[in-house]
Motif scaffolding. Structure first.
Motif, PDB file in Angstrom:
ATOM      1  N   VAL A 192       0.798  -1.232   0.000  1.00 23.47           N
ATOM      2  CA  VAL A 192       0.000   0.000   0.000  1.00 23.47           C
ATOM      3  C   VAL A 192       0.827   1.277   0.000  1.00 23.47           C
ATOM      4  CG1 VAL A 192      -2.003  -1.068   1.086  1.00 23.47           C
ATOM      5  CG2 VAL A 192      -0.195  -0.093   2.523  1.00 23.47           C
ATOM      6  N   GLY A 193       2.138   1.152   0.244  1.00 24.69           N
ATOM      7  CA  GLY A 193       2.916   2.384   0.299  1.00 24.69           C
ATOM      8  C   GLY A 193       4.407   2.133   0.283  1.00 24.69           C
ATOM      9  N   ILE A 194       5.139   3.238   0.337  1.00 27.53           N
ATOM     10  CA  ILE A 194       6.597   3.195   0.324  1.00 27.53           C
ATOM     11  C   ILE A 194       7.136   4.002   1.498  1.00 27.53           C
ATOM     12  CG2 ILE A 194       8.679   3.892  -0.955  1.00 27.53           C
ATOM     13  CD1 ILE A 194       7.092   3.382  -3.536  1.00 27.53           C
ATOM     14  N   ALA A 195       8.155   3.423   2.130  1.00 29.59           N
ATOM     15  CA  ALA A 195       8.857   4.120   3.208  1.00 29.59           C
ATOM     16  C   ALA A 195      10.349   3.989   2.932  1.00 29.59           C
ATOM     17  CB  ALA A 195       8.503   3.486   4.551  1.00 29.59           C
ATOM     18  N   ARG A 196      11.156   4.599   3.783  1.00 32.80           N
ATOM     19  CA  ARG A 196      12.589   4.333   3.662  1.00 32.80           C
ATOM     20  C   ARG A 196      13.217   4.253   5.041  1.00 32.80           C
ATOM     21  NH1 ARG A 196      15.056   9.382   4.180  1.00 32.80           N
ATOM     22  NH2 ARG A 196      13.807  11.146   3.510  1.00 32.80           N
TER      23      ARG A 196
END
Length: 152
Positions: free
Chosen positions: A63-67
Motif C-alpha cells: 500500500v505504500g513506500i517508506a525508507r
DNA sequence: GCCAACGTTGGC
DNA sequence: GCCAACGTTGGC
C-alpha cells in the motif's frame, strides 16, 4: 541501495498511521524473529527503500513506500514487562532484538494485492509470495521492486 | 473462525 | 541433537 518489504497489520499500525507520525517517522519495534532481525541488523542501510505491506486484513497487499531513516539499534520494548513484545531473555547489556526507524515516503495510488503479486510470473521468487512465508521483514530484488512499481 | 505452515521450546 | 508439542502468523 537495497529494497525491502515490511508487513504490518493495518488494525495495529497502518501506512496512514506512519504518515501521521511526527516527520512521518516511527521506530519499527516488536520484531521477534531472528531472520527478520538479522536483515534489519546486518543489511538495512539508511536510505534503503521499503514496500509497506498490509497483512491479516481484508485485502492484503502493498500500500505504500517508506525508507530507512535510522539503522539498527536496540529494541527497548523487549525490556518492558508491560509491553506485549516483552522478552525476559533479552539482556539490556546485550540486547537480543533491534529495530530500525522507518520514514513515510508515499502511499501507492492503489493497493497492489497479494493475489495480483502471486498471479504475476515476473514475481516468481519474491519472498512474500513463497509458500508459507511468515517473515515480517524481507528483501526485495531491484527487478521485483521496479516491476511492482510498474504494476502500480 | 479455520487451519496450514512454520518457528520455538523443552523433554529425553 | 532429535523431535513432539505448542504457539503464532496470516491467508482464506
Amino acid at each position: 541501495m537495497a529494497y525491502w518489504l515490511i508487513k504490518s497489520e493495518p488494525e495495529e499500525f497502518s501506512i496512514d498511521d506512519l504518515r501521521a507520525c511526527p516527520r512521518g517517522t516511527e521506530h519499527w519495534d516488536g520484531v521477534r524473529n531472528y531472520q527478520a532481525r538479522n536483515y534489519m541488523r546486518d543489511e538495512m542501510k539508511k536510505g534503503d527503500q521499503i514496500f509497506f505491506y498490509h497483512s491479516n486484513c481484508k485485502a492484503p497487499g502493498i500500500v505504500g513506500i517508506a525508507r530507512v531513516a535510522r539503522e539498527a539499534y536496540p529494541d527497548h520494548t523487549a525490556f518492558d514487562p508491560e509491553d506485549p513484545h516483552y522478552d525476559a531473555k533479552s539482556d539490556p547489556q546485550k540486547p537480543t532484538w533491534c529495530m530500525v526507524d522507518v520514514k513515510f515516503v508515499r502511499t501507492l495510488r492503489r493497493n497492489i494485492t497479494l493475489a495480483e503479486l502471486k498471479a504475476d510470473p515476473a514475481l516468481e521468487g519474491l519472498a512474500l509470495v513463497r509458500k508459507g512465508n511468515r517473515l515480517s521483514v524481507m528483501p526485495v530484488s531491484e527487478d521485483h521492486w521496479k516491476h511492482i512499481l510498474d504494476m502500480e
